[in-house]
Design a protein around this motif. Structure first.
Motif, PDB file in Angstrom:
ATOM      1  N   UNK A 118       0.848  -1.188   0.000  1.00  0.00           N
ATOM      2  CA  UNK A 118       0.000   0.000   0.000  1.00  0.00           C
ATOM      3  C   UNK A 118       0.888   1.243   0.000  1.00  0.00           C
ATOM      4  N   UNK A 119       0.738   2.142  -0.967  1.00  0.00           N
ATOM      5  CA  UNK A 119       1.523   3.386  -0.931  1.00  0.00           C
ATOM      6  C   UNK A 119       1.097   4.243   0.256  1.00  0.00           C
ATOM      7  N   UNK A 120       2.041   4.500   1.161  1.00  0.00           N
ATOM      8  CA  UNK A 120       1.650   5.162   2.407  1.00  0.00           C
ATOM      9  C   UNK A 120       1.170   6.587   2.176  1.00  0.00           C
ATOM     10  N   UNK A 121       1.622   7.229   1.103  1.00  0.00           N
ATOM     11  CA  UNK A 121       1.145   8.585   0.831  1.00  0.00           C
ATOM     12  C   UNK A 121      -0.327   8.589   0.411  1.00  0.00           C
ATOM     13  N   UNK A 122      -0.812   7.452  -0.111  1.00  0.00           N
ATOM     14  CA  UNK A 122      -2.223   7.366  -0.474  1.00  0.00           C
ATOM     15  C   UNK A 122      -3.117   7.149   0.741  1.00  0.00           C
ATOM     16  N   UNK A 123      -2.508   6.953   1.906  1.00  0.00           N
ATOM     17  CA  UNK A 123      -3.283   6.734   3.122  1.00  0.00           C
ATOM     18  C   UNK A 123      -3.666   8.031   3.823  1.00  0.00           C
ATOM     19  N   UNK A 124      -3.315   9.168   3.233  1.00  0.00           N
ATOM     20  CA  UNK A 124      -3.606  10.448   3.882  1.00  0.00           C
ATOM     21  C   UNK A 124      -5.088  10.602   4.216  1.00  0.00           C
ATOM     22  N   UNK A 125      -6.034  10.320   3.291  1.00  0.00           N
ATOM     23  CA  UNK A 125      -7.454  10.450   3.676  1.00  0.00           C
ATOM     24  C   UNK A 125      -7.846   9.571   4.857  1.00  0.00           C
ATOM     25  N   UNK A 126      -7.308   8.343   4.872  1.00  0.00           N
ATOM     26  CA  UNK A 126      -7.635   7.444   5.975  1.00  0.00           C
ATOM     27  C   UNK A 126      -7.005   7.911   7.284  1.00  0.00           C
TER      28      UNK A 126
ATOM     29  N   UNK B 287       5.364   6.229   9.013  1.00  0.00           N
ATOM     30  CA  UNK B 287       5.092   5.174   8.039  1.00  0.00           C
ATOM     31  C   UNK B 287       6.126   5.158   6.927  1.00  0.00           C
ATOM     32  N   UNK B 288       6.505   6.347   6.472  1.00  0.00           N
ATOM     33  CA  UNK B 288       7.512   6.408   5.417  1.00  0.00           C
ATOM     34  C   UNK B 288       8.842   5.857   5.866  1.00  0.00           C
ATOM     35  N   UNK B 289       9.202   6.080   7.126  1.00  0.00           N
ATOM     36  CA  UNK B 289      10.493   5.602   7.624  1.00  0.00           C
ATOM     37  C   UNK B 289      10.466   4.133   8.014  1.00  0.00           C
ATOM     38  N   UNK B 290       9.291   3.618   8.353  1.00  0.00           N
ATOM     39  CA  UNK B 290       9.204   2.264   8.905  1.00  0.00           C
ATOM     40  C   UNK B 290       9.616   1.189   7.911  1.00  0.00           C
ATOM     41  N   UNK B 291       9.014   1.194   6.729  1.00  0.00           N
ATOM     42  CA  UNK B 291       9.178   0.047   5.834  1.00  0.00           C
ATOM     43  C   UNK B 291      10.611  -0.141   5.326  1.00  0.00           C
ATOM     44  N   UNK B 292      11.323   0.894   4.865  1.00  0.00           N
ATOM     45  CA  UNK B 292      12.704   0.651   4.422  1.00  0.00           C
ATOM     46  C   UNK B 292      13.592   0.109   5.533  1.00  0.00           C
TER      47      UNK B 292
ATOM     48  N   UNK C  89      15.336   7.783   5.967  1.00  0.00           N
ATOM     49  CA  UNK C  89      15.417   9.236   6.081  1.00  0.00           C
ATOM     50  C   UNK C  89      14.897   9.897   4.809  1.00  0.00           C
ATOM     51  N   UNK C  90      15.256   9.344   3.640  1.00  0.00           N
ATOM     52  CA  UNK C  90      14.736   9.885   2.396  1.00  0.00           C
ATOM     53  C   UNK C  90      13.221   9.803   2.318  1.00  0.00           C
ATOM     54  N   UNK C  91      12.671   8.658   2.726  1.00  0.00           N
ATOM     55  CA  UNK C  91      11.210   8.508   2.727  1.00  0.00           C
ATOM     56  C   UNK C  91      10.559   9.422   3.750  1.00  0.00           C
ATOM     57  N   UNK C  92      11.246   9.675   4.858  1.00  0.00           N
ATOM     58  CA  UNK C  92      10.688  10.568   5.877  1.00  0.00           C
ATOM     59  C   UNK C  92      10.566  11.988   5.352  1.00  0.00           C
ATOM     60  N   UNK C  93      11.595  12.462   4.654  1.00  0.00           N
ATOM     61  CA  UNK C  93      11.513  13.819   4.083  1.00  0.00           C
ATOM     62  C   UNK C  93      10.421  13.901   3.031  1.00  0.00           C
ATOM     63  N   UNK C  94      10.301  12.868   2.201  1.00  0.00           N
ATOM     64  CA  UNK C  94       9.243  12.862   1.192  1.00  0.00           C
ATOM     65  C   UNK C  94       7.865  12.895   1.842  1.00  0.00           C
ATOM     66  N   UNK C  95       7.687  12.126   2.889  1.00  0.00           N
ATOM     67  CA  UNK C  95       6.401  12.112   3.592  1.00  0.00           C
ATOM     68  C   UNK C  95       6.114  13.456   4.247  1.00  0.00           C
ATOM     69  N   UNK C  96       7.172  14.109   4.742  1.00  0.00           N
ATOM     70  CA  UNK C  96       6.989  15.403   5.384  1.00  0.00           C
ATOM     71  C   UNK C  96       6.516  16.450   4.381  1.00  0.00           C
ATOM     72  N   UNK C  97       7.049  16.393   3.155  1.00  0.00           N
ATOM     73  CA  UNK C  97       6.622  17.339   2.118  1.00  0.00           C
ATOM     74  C   UNK C  97       5.114  17.244   1.907  1.00  0.00           C
ATOM     75  N   UNK C  98       4.615  16.006   1.819  1.00  0.00           N
ATOM     76  CA  UNK C  98       3.175  15.807   1.605  1.00  0.00           C
ATOM     77  C   UNK C  98       2.378  16.194   2.843  1.00  0.00           C
ATOM     78  N   UNK C  99       2.848  15.789   4.014  1.00  0.00           N
ATOM     79  CA  UNK C  99       2.110  16.054   5.241  1.00  0.00           C
ATOM     80  C   UNK C  99       1.988  17.530   5.561  1.00  0.00           C
TER      81      UNK C  99
END
Length: 272
Positions: free
Chosen positions: A120-128, A146-151, A202-212
């Motif tokens: 599941x793409x974690x960025x698509x979980x924003x509505x949920x 969530x972005x940092x967890x999986x890698x 860390x890379x996924x965390x920054x990407x998630x932060x941009x969206x959040x």
């Protein structure tokens, strides 16, 4: 006698140190060339300042926002969210990844649901996430976690499972207990994968932060960019992108330094 013995070692390490410093400088050449080309195209009028301002304009905007404290305040808010999400997601990933990698019961109970969730793409979980935890700080920190967890989880799991079982058996034969085997065999063997997972996390965390930070936020670099978009301040938007990129580059650089010090015993392939 000791001074004579150490002299060849010092002579051998000096060129290697100079070579590493030269390579670090060489890595900065291509970004500088891109910035110079960008600046030249902007000054020549090939790039519209409303669409893409020159790097000098973005730098001047950054100085102005830093001088009045705006940039610093938003930067602290973003760093706080990123650190909190990274710690939460990282700790969970290390604990669950170690449990799944070391224990048969942990592998059977933990790994299957994690493998399903990673599809599941974690960025698509924003509505949920908005429904579950609201649109406040909890949603943004959860998204980063969530972005940092999986890698980090998968690299922890793989790093433990890739250790040669014969080394563990040899340590057990030599009389090492469980904790001693974890410290002297499993942890050093899994460290390369752990560092790789941490860099990806860390890379996924920054990407998630941009969206959040672009969802119902009143502070942070993402909020600064969204507010600038409303007023067509392209220079501020590009400045925010530069800040995110710089934070990602700095965190990766610090992690590389830590990795070299922690894994000084390992010699991998070097580029020719």
């Amino acid at each position: 006698m000791t001074a004579l013995a150490t002299q060849p070692v010092a002579q051998a390490t000096a060129p290697a140190a100079r070579r590493r410093r030269r390579l670090r400088w060489q890595r900065s050449i291509s970004p500088l060339v891109l910035l110079l080309v960008w600046e030249a195209l902007s000054r020549a009028g090939a790039l519209s300042p409303e669409k893409l301002p020159a790097p000098s304009t973005v730098l001047a905007t950054g100085r102005r926002l830093a001088a009045d404290g705006t940039l610093g305040a938003h930067l602290v808010d973003s760093l706080t969210r990123a650190a909190a999400g990274l710690v939460i997601g990282g700790v969970l990933a290390l604990v669950l990844g170690a449990a799944a990698g070391l224990l048969r019961l942990g592998d059977d109970a933990i790994d299957p649901p994690v493998q399903m969730a990673r599809m599941l793409p974690h960025l698509a979980l924003v509505p949920l996430l908005i429904i579950w935890v609201g649109i406040g700080e909890s949603m943004k920190i959860t998204l980063v976690a969530l972005g940092a967890f999986f890698p980090l989880y998968f690299n922890t799991y793989a790093g433990i499972r890739d250790i040669d079982e014969r080394l563990v058996e040899a340590a057990r034969t030599c009389g090492l207990g469980t904790w001693a085997r974890l410290r002297h065999v499993i942890l050093p063997g899994a460290l390369p994968s752990l560092f790789l997972g941490l860099r990806l996390a860390i890379g996924a965390a920054w990407l998630s932060l941009v969206v959040g930070e672009q969802t119902n936020t009143e502070n942070g670099i993402g909020f600064l960019m969204m507010e600038a978009r409303e007023f067509s301040q392209t220079d501020v938007v590009v400045l925010g992108l530069f800040v995110y990129a710089g934070l990602g580059l700095l965190s990766d650089l610090l992690l590389r330094i830590a990795e070299r010090r922690a894994l000084g015993w390992r010699r991998g392939l070097r580029a020719a």
